[in-house]
Design a protein around this motif. Sequence first.
Motif, PDB file in Angstrom:
ATOM      1  N   ASP A  44       0.835  -1.205   0.000  1.00  0.00           N
ATOM      2  CA  ASP A  44       0.000   0.000   0.000  1.00  0.00           C
ATOM      3  C   ASP A  44       0.868   1.252   0.000  1.00  0.00           C
ATOM      4  O   ASP A  44       0.625   2.200  -0.748  1.00  0.00           O
ATOM      5  N   MET A  45       1.887   1.243   0.866  1.00  0.00           N
ATOM      6  CA  MET A  45       2.783   2.395   0.954  1.00  0.00           C
ATOM      7  C   MET A  45       3.523   2.606  -0.359  1.00  0.00           C
ATOM      8  O   MET A  45       3.638   3.726  -0.843  1.00  0.00           O
ATOM      9  N   GLN A  46       4.010   1.533  -0.957  1.00  0.00           N
ATOM     10  CA  GLN A  46       4.739   1.651  -2.214  1.00  0.00           C
ATOM     11  C   GLN A  46       3.844   2.204  -3.317  1.00  0.00           C
ATOM     12  O   GLN A  46       4.285   3.025  -4.128  1.00  0.00           O
ATOM     13  N   ALA A  47       2.602   1.777  -3.361  1.00  0.00           N
ATOM     14  CA  ALA A  47       1.673   2.290  -4.369  1.00  0.00           C
ATOM     15  C   ALA A  47       1.442   3.784  -4.189  1.00  0.00           C
ATOM     16  O   ALA A  47       1.429   4.544  -5.170  1.00  0.00           O
ATOM     17  N   ARG A  48       1.294   4.229  -2.945  1.00  0.00           N
ATOM     18  CA  ARG A  48       1.111   5.666  -2.693  1.00  0.00           C
ATOM     19  C   ARG A  48       2.351   6.462  -3.075  1.00  0.00           C
ATOM     20  O   ARG A  48       2.242   7.541  -3.663  1.00  0.00           O
ATOM     21  N   LEU A  49       3.537   5.919  -2.754  1.00  0.00           N
ATOM     22  CA  LEU A  49       4.772   6.621  -3.122  1.00  0.00           C
ATOM     23  C   LEU A  49       4.952   6.669  -4.637  1.00  0.00           C
ATOM     24  O   LEU A  49       5.409   7.670  -5.184  1.00  0.00           O
ATOM     25  N   LEU A  50       4.586   5.602  -5.319  1.00  0.00           N
ATOM     26  CA  LEU A  50       4.683   5.570  -6.777  1.00  0.00           C
ATOM     27  C   LEU A  50       3.739   6.587  -7.404  1.00  0.00           C
ATOM     28  O   LEU A  50       4.108   7.285  -8.354  1.00  0.00           O
ATOM     29  N   ASP A  51       2.526   6.696  -6.858  1.00  0.00           N
ATOM     30  CA  ASP A  51       1.580   7.705  -7.353  1.00  0.00           C
ATOM     31  C   ASP A  51       2.130   9.111  -7.143  1.00  0.00           C
ATOM     32  O   ASP A  51       2.014   9.970  -8.013  1.00  0.00           O
ATOM     33  N   ARG A  52       2.743   9.327  -5.991  1.00  0.00           N
ATOM     34  CA  ARG A  52       3.297  10.656  -5.705  1.00  0.00           C
ATOM     35  C   ARG A  52       4.467  10.959  -6.639  1.00  0.00           C
ATOM     36  O   ARG A  52       4.620  12.081  -7.110  1.00  0.00           O
ATOM     37  N   THR A  53       5.298   9.951  -6.915  1.00  0.00           N
ATOM     38  CA  THR A  53       6.429  10.145  -7.817  1.00  0.00           C
ATOM     39  C   THR A  53       5.933  10.433  -9.227  1.00  0.00           C
ATOM     40  O   THR A  53       6.467  11.308  -9.917  1.00  0.00           O
ATOM     41  N   SER A  54       4.896   9.723  -9.647  1.00  0.00           N
ATOM     42  CA  SER A  54       4.328   9.940 -10.978  1.00  0.00           C
ATOM     43  C   SER A  54       3.694  11.320 -11.094  1.00  0.00           C
ATOM     44  O   SER A  54       3.652  11.900 -12.173  1.00  0.00           O
ATOM     45  N   ALA A  55       3.201  11.834  -9.991  1.00  0.00           N
ATOM     46  CA  ALA A  55       2.554  13.146  -9.996  1.00  0.00           C
ATOM     47  C   ALA A  55       3.560  14.285  -9.923  1.00  0.00           C
ATOM     48  O   ALA A  55       3.177  15.443  -9.880  1.00  0.00           O
ATOM     49  N   GLY A  56       4.835  13.963  -9.903  1.00  0.00           N
ATOM     50  CA  GLY A  56       5.846  15.011  -9.929  1.00  0.00           C
ATOM     51  C   GLY A  56       6.570  15.234  -8.618  1.00  0.00           C
ATOM     52  O   GLY A  56       7.272  16.223  -8.468  1.00  0.00           O
ATOM     53  N   GLY A  57       6.414  14.341  -7.670  1.00  0.00           N
ATOM     54  CA  GLY A  57       7.137  14.472  -6.409  1.00  0.00           C
ATOM     55  C   GLY A  57       8.613  14.160  -6.612  1.00  0.00           C
ATOM     56  O   GLY A  57       8.981  13.298  -7.404  1.00  0.00           O
ATOM     57  N   GLY A  58       9.474  14.856  -5.904  1.00  0.00           N
ATOM     58  CA  GLY A  58      10.906  14.643  -6.038  1.00  0.00           C
ATOM     59  C   GLY A  58      11.364  13.398  -5.303  1.00  0.00           C
ATOM     60  O   GLY A  58      10.668  12.848  -4.453  1.00  0.00           O
ATOM     61  N   VAL A  59      12.570  12.965  -5.652  1.00  0.00           N
ATOM     62  CA  VAL A  59      13.131  11.768  -5.041  1.00  0.00           C
ATOM     63  C   VAL A  59      13.368  11.989  -3.552  1.00  0.00           C
ATOM     64  O   VAL A  59      13.093  11.099  -2.731  1.00  0.00           O
ATOM     65  N   ARG A  60      13.836  13.169  -3.201  1.00  0.00           N
ATOM     66  CA  ARG A  60      14.078  13.445  -1.772  1.00  0.00           C
ATOM     67  C   ARG A  60      12.785  13.396  -0.973  1.00  0.00           C
ATOM     68  O   ARG A  60      12.759  12.896   0.152  1.00  0.00           O
TER      69      ARG A  60
END
Length: 113
Positions: A44-60
């Motif tokens: 669940d956490m990985q899916a949320r982080l992947l969505d955030r990364t896809s939406a333009g969130g930075g690596v940091r």
Amino acid sequence: MKALALQLLLAATCSAASIALYDRLVLRPATAIAVIDAALVYQDMQARLLDRTSAGGGVREVLERNRQFQARFRQELARLADDCHCLLLDKAAIVGLRPQVADLTPQLRQRMQ
């Protein structure tokens, strides 16, 4: 003869009461076991982080959120174990689940939302 029979009956009654109290107050609470599916919560956490990364969130930002999740996961596990007064085990570590063993994964997932 009656006195001996009375003493034996009294001793048997006291022994049975002691065993019942020990079972209720010591043995059963110590053997309460519940399971969680940690892999599902991490997915669940990985899916949320992947969505955030896809939406333009930075690596940091993603790494910081991952660190926060790990700290919160440990805290919620400790709280869940305290709330249920039981030993928490990962579901993957159990070979055969008994019907008496509670699965607390839904509660953990709700707390981690």
